[in-house]
Design an enzyme around this catalytic site. Structure first.
Site, PDB file in Angstrom:
ATOM      1  N   CYS A  77     -46.746  11.387 -21.400  1.00  0.00           N
ATOM      2  CA  CYS A  77     -47.434  11.696 -20.147  1.00  0.00           C
ATOM      3  C   CYS A  77     -46.415  11.970 -19.047  1.00  0.00           C
ATOM      4  O   CYS A  77     -45.763  12.998 -19.050  1.00  0.00           O
ATOM      5  CB  CYS A  77     -48.431  10.578 -19.802  1.00  0.00           C
ATOM      6  SG  CYS A  77     -49.652  11.078 -18.560  1.00  0.00           S
ATOM      7  N   HIS A 168     -51.120   9.014 -24.542  1.00  0.00           N
ATOM      8  CA  HIS A 168     -50.532   7.679 -24.638  1.00  0.00           C
ATOM      9  C   HIS A 168     -50.877   7.018 -25.975  1.00  0.00           C
ATOM     10  O   HIS A 168     -51.855   6.284 -26.076  1.00  0.00           O
ATOM     11  CB  HIS A 168     -51.080   6.777 -23.523  1.00  0.00           C
ATOM     12  CG  HIS A 168     -50.709   7.186 -22.150  1.00  0.00           C
ATOM     13  ND1 HIS A 168     -49.573   6.720 -21.539  1.00  0.00           N
ATOM     14  CD2 HIS A 168     -51.319   8.001 -21.265  1.00  0.00           C
ATOM     15  CE1 HIS A 168     -49.491   7.229 -20.318  1.00  0.00           C
ATOM     16  NE2 HIS A 168     -50.532   8.016 -20.131  1.00  0.00           N
ATOM     17  N   GLU A 170     -49.336   4.585 -27.272  1.00  0.00           N
ATOM     18  CA  GLU A 170     -49.041   3.151 -27.133  1.00  0.00           C
ATOM     19  C   GLU A 170     -50.247   2.338 -26.671  1.00  0.00           C
ATOM     20  O   GLU A 170     -50.249   1.115 -26.770  1.00  0.00           O
ATOM     21  CB  GLU A 170     -47.861   2.934 -26.171  1.00  0.00           C
ATOM     22  CG  GLU A 170     -48.175   3.094 -24.700  1.00  0.00           C
ATOM     23  CD  GLU A 170     -48.257   4.532 -24.190  1.00  0.00           C
ATOM     24  OE1 GLU A 170     -48.412   4.705 -22.965  1.00  0.00           O
ATOM     25  OE2 GLU A 170     -48.168   5.482 -25.002  1.00  0.00           O
TER      26      GLU A 170
END
Length: 184
Positions: A77, A168, A170
């Site tokens: 991002c 994202h 994660e």
């Protein structure tokens, strides 16, 4: 050891994902921290703020030098925005590592955040892409390979040791991209 730039933004979740794939992760806040790692993740956050901090502490120049020496670097991002050579409609600091033009907030404001499945070229199964004020890649140079798209927009790129994703990973339980980056 994987370093995660930890001067602002979503670094804790990347550290957790690295731990889940069996890799020690170090929060990187100084040049000394950067010198202790062999790869770096630049997480999501606020690109203007991070750019100012990278300049102020000299980390930006050191990251650029490490990338040119072959260090694998992955930006998610805002991290991809920081790695871009060009940012549409904005004059702001960037590392200029990836020969790409990015459009910030391409899917809308924070309230337009969403999740959807994304196919990434080097993975055997899709991942959930979490898009939060996410950029897209509007142009890329000949050395840059698009590796993921969403509704026709490029949301993932690779150029040698450099990786950028708009989304994202994660923020999900899926660690496929972290595993791939660990082994790069």
């Amino acid at each position: 050891m994987i370093g995660v730039l930890a001067i602002q933004g979503d670094f804790e979740k990347h550290i957790e994902s690295c731990t889940r794939v069996g890799e020690e992760a170090l929060p990187v806040r100084t040049i000394e921290d950067l010198n202790r790692v062999d790869r770096l993740i630049i997480p999501g956050g606020e690109s203007t703020t991070v750019g100012l901090l990278l300049q102020r502490f000299g980390l930006g120049d050191e990251i650029i030098a490490r990338a040119s020496d072959g260090m694998p670097i992955w930006g998610t991002c805002m991290g991809m925005i920081m790695m871009a050579k060009r940012i549409e409609g904005h004059e702001q600091y960037s590392l200029g590592l990836l020969d790409i033009t990015v459009r910030r907030n391409a899917f809308g404001a924070q309230v337009h955040s969403f999740e959807d499945e994304i196919s990434v070229d080097f993975l055997s199964s899709p991942v959930t892409g979490v898009f939060i004020r996410a950029p897209i890649v509007s142009e890329f140079g000949p050395a840059v390979q698009p590796i993921a798209s969403y509704n026709g927009a490029v949301v993932g790129v690779r150029s040698g040791n450099l990786l950028g994703t708009s989304f994202h990973p994660e923020l999900t339980a899926n660690t496929q991209i972290h595993e791939w980056f660990r082994d790069l």
